[in-house]
Write a protein that holds these residues in place. Structure first.
Motif, PDB file in Angstrom:
ATOM      1  N   ILE A   1      17.254  -1.939 -23.020  1.00 50.54           N
ATOM      2  CA  ILE A   1      16.339  -2.395 -21.987  1.00 50.54           C
ATOM      3  C   ILE A   1      15.744  -3.828 -22.842  1.00 50.54           C
ATOM      4  O   ILE A   1      15.462  -4.968 -21.958  1.00 50.54           O
ATOM      5  N   GLU A   2      15.157  -3.677 -23.995  1.00 50.85           N
ATOM      6  CA  GLU A   2      14.348  -4.887 -24.699  1.00 50.85           C
ATOM      7  C   GLU A   2      15.357  -6.074 -24.516  1.00 50.85           C
ATOM      8  O   GLU A   2      15.183  -7.200 -24.457  1.00 50.85           O
ATOM      9  N   MET A   3      16.548  -5.771 -24.989  1.00 52.35           N
ATOM     10  CA  MET A   3      17.500  -6.969 -25.013  1.00 52.35           C
ATOM     11  C   MET A   3      17.849  -7.405 -23.794  1.00 52.35           C
ATOM     12  O   MET A   3      17.797  -8.749 -23.371  1.00 52.35           O
ATOM     13  N   LEU A   4      17.951  -6.833 -22.949  1.00 50.69           N
ATOM     14  CA  LEU A   4      18.519  -7.421 -21.331  1.00 50.69           C
ATOM     15  C   LEU A   4      17.027  -7.875 -20.637  1.00 50.69           C
ATOM     16  O   LEU A   4      17.329  -8.974 -20.136  1.00 50.69           O
ATOM     17  N   LEU A   5      15.840  -7.671 -21.087  1.00 48.18           N
ATOM     18  CA  LEU A   5      14.652  -8.264 -20.646  1.00 48.18           C
ATOM     19  C   LEU A   5      14.477  -9.627 -21.299  1.00 48.18           C
ATOM     20  O   LEU A   5      13.690 -10.456 -20.729  1.00 48.18           O
ATOM     21  N   GLU A   6      15.149  -9.943 -22.012  1.00 47.79           N
ATOM     22  CA  GLU A   6      15.038 -11.453 -22.942  1.00 47.79           C
ATOM     23  C   GLU A   6      15.854 -12.398 -21.953  1.00 47.79           C
ATOM     24  O   GLU A   6      15.415 -13.490 -22.129  1.00 47.79           O
ATOM     25  N   ASP A   7      16.505 -11.909 -21.041  1.00 45.96           N
ATOM     26  CA  ASP A   7      17.422 -12.810 -20.275  1.00 45.96           C
ATOM     27  C   ASP A   7      16.414 -13.392 -19.228  1.00 45.96           C
ATOM     28  O   ASP A   7      15.816 -12.431 -18.101  1.00 45.96           O
ATOM     29  N   GLU A   8      16.187 -14.628 -19.085  1.00 41.92           N
ATOM     30  CA  GLU A   8      15.284 -15.043 -18.267  1.00 41.92           C
ATOM     31  C   GLU A   8      15.863 -14.869 -16.920  1.00 41.92           C
ATOM     32  O   GLU A   8      14.967 -15.326 -15.719  1.00 41.92           O
ATOM     33  N   ASN A   9      17.005 -14.910 -16.421  1.00 41.21           N
ATOM     34  CA  ASN A   9      17.627 -14.841 -15.304  1.00 41.21           C
ATOM     35  C   ASN A   9      17.938 -13.590 -14.785  1.00 41.21           C
ATOM     36  O   ASN A   9      18.756 -13.281 -13.787  1.00 41.21           O
ATOM     37  N   LEU A  10      17.258 -12.593 -15.287  1.00 43.94           N
ATOM     38  CA  LEU A  10      17.552 -11.194 -15.117  1.00 43.94           C
ATOM     39  C   LEU A  10      17.071 -10.961 -13.419  1.00 43.94           C
ATOM     40  O   LEU A  10      16.005 -11.258 -12.916  1.00 43.94           O
ATOM     41  N   VAL A  11      17.906 -10.275 -12.616  1.00 44.06           N
ATOM     42  CA  VAL A  11      17.678 -10.125 -11.288  1.00 44.06           C
ATOM     43  C   VAL A  11      18.016  -8.334 -11.165  1.00 44.06           C
ATOM     44  O   VAL A  11      18.946  -7.692 -11.645  1.00 44.06           O
ATOM     45  N   PHE A  12      16.992  -7.650 -10.447  1.00 42.93           N
ATOM     46  CA  PHE A  12      16.825  -6.068 -10.317  1.00 42.93           C
ATOM     47  C   PHE A  12      17.736  -6.144  -8.951  1.00 42.93           C
ATOM     48  O   PHE A  12      17.185  -6.569  -7.901  1.00 42.93           O
ATOM     49  N   ASP A  13      18.889  -5.175  -8.848  1.00 40.06           N
ATOM     50  CA  ASP A  13      19.473  -5.218  -7.650  1.00 40.06           C
ATOM     51  C   ASP A  13      18.769  -4.171  -6.530  1.00 40.06           C
ATOM     52  O   ASP A  13      19.030  -4.264  -5.247  1.00 40.06           O
ATOM     53  N   THR A  14      18.367  -3.181  -7.378  1.00 40.05           N
ATOM     54  CA  THR A  14      17.750  -2.281  -6.114  1.00 40.05           C
ATOM     55  C   THR A  14      16.583  -1.548  -6.809  1.00 40.05           C
ATOM     56  O   THR A  14      16.274  -1.898  -8.111  1.00 40.05           O
ATOM     57  N   GLU A  15      15.806  -1.046  -5.996  1.00 40.07           N
ATOM     58  CA  GLU A  15      14.433  -0.282  -6.433  1.00 40.07           C
ATOM     59  C   GLU A  15      14.774   1.267  -6.631  1.00 40.07           C
ATOM     60  O   GLU A  15      15.140   1.834  -5.630  1.00 40.07           O
ATOM     61  N   PHE A  16      14.405   1.799  -7.805  1.00 39.97           N
ATOM     62  CA  PHE A  16      14.476   3.355  -7.925  1.00 39.97           C
ATOM     63  C   PHE A  16      13.662   4.016  -7.059  1.00 39.97           C
ATOM     64  O   PHE A  16      12.388   3.924  -7.251  1.00 39.97           O
ATOM     65  N   VAL A  17      14.117   4.841  -6.195  1.00 41.36           N
ATOM     66  CA  VAL A  17      12.989   5.763  -5.305  1.00 41.36           C
ATOM     67  C   VAL A  17      12.936   6.954  -5.772  1.00 41.36           C
ATOM     68  O   VAL A  17      11.905   7.585  -5.746  1.00 41.36           O
ATOM     69  N   GLY A  18      14.010   7.740  -6.004  1.00 39.99           N
ATOM     70  CA  GLY A  18      13.825   9.061  -6.453  1.00 39.99           C
ATOM     71  C   GLY A  18      15.063   9.784  -6.463  1.00 39.99           C
ATOM     72  O   GLY A  18      16.386   9.280  -6.324  1.00 39.99           O
ATOM     73  N   THR A  19      15.380  11.194  -6.467  1.00 36.35           N
ATOM     74  CA  THR A  19      16.373  12.059  -6.479  1.00 36.35           C
ATOM     75  C   THR A  19      16.176  12.891  -5.294  1.00 36.35           C
ATOM     76  O   THR A  19      15.001  13.176  -4.700  1.00 36.35           O
ATOM     77  N   GLN A  20      17.467  13.690  -4.795  1.00 38.70           N
ATOM     78  CA  GLN A  20      17.497  14.347  -3.986  1.00 38.70           C
ATOM     79  C   GLN A  20      18.205  15.640  -4.040  1.00 38.70           C
ATOM     80  O   GLN A  20      19.305  15.219  -4.838  1.00 38.70           O
TER      81      GLN A  20
END
Length: 69
Positions: free
Chosen positions: A45-64
């Motif tokens: 996660i730390e490595m991925l956060l260094e990418d300035e073009n990071l885009v989150f595809d979805t938002e975690f809502v929960g489990t069912q």
């Protein structure tokens, strides 16, 4: 400080814990113990956060839980 929620599963064939962060492309890892998985995920996660073009595809809502009769 940011907090991420990881989904953790146990792969009985490989005898490893496998984890990923929903909606965070590339945020997945594995480890022989839960502590090792936690550390590996943190590093990824730390490595991925260094990418300035990071885009989150979805938002975690929960489990069912789904009950099948």
């Amino acid at each position: 400080m940011r907090t991420f929620t990881a989904i953790v599963e146990r792969d009985s064939d490989a005898n490893l814990y496998v984890g990923y962060v929903p909606g965070f492309p590339g945020a997945h890892s594995q480890g022989e113990t839960l502590d090792e998985l936690h550390e590996n995920l943190r590093e990824v996660i730390e490595m991925l956060l260094e990418d300035e073009n990071l885009v989150f595809d979805t938002e975690f809502v929960g489990t069912q839980q789904i009950v099948i009769r």
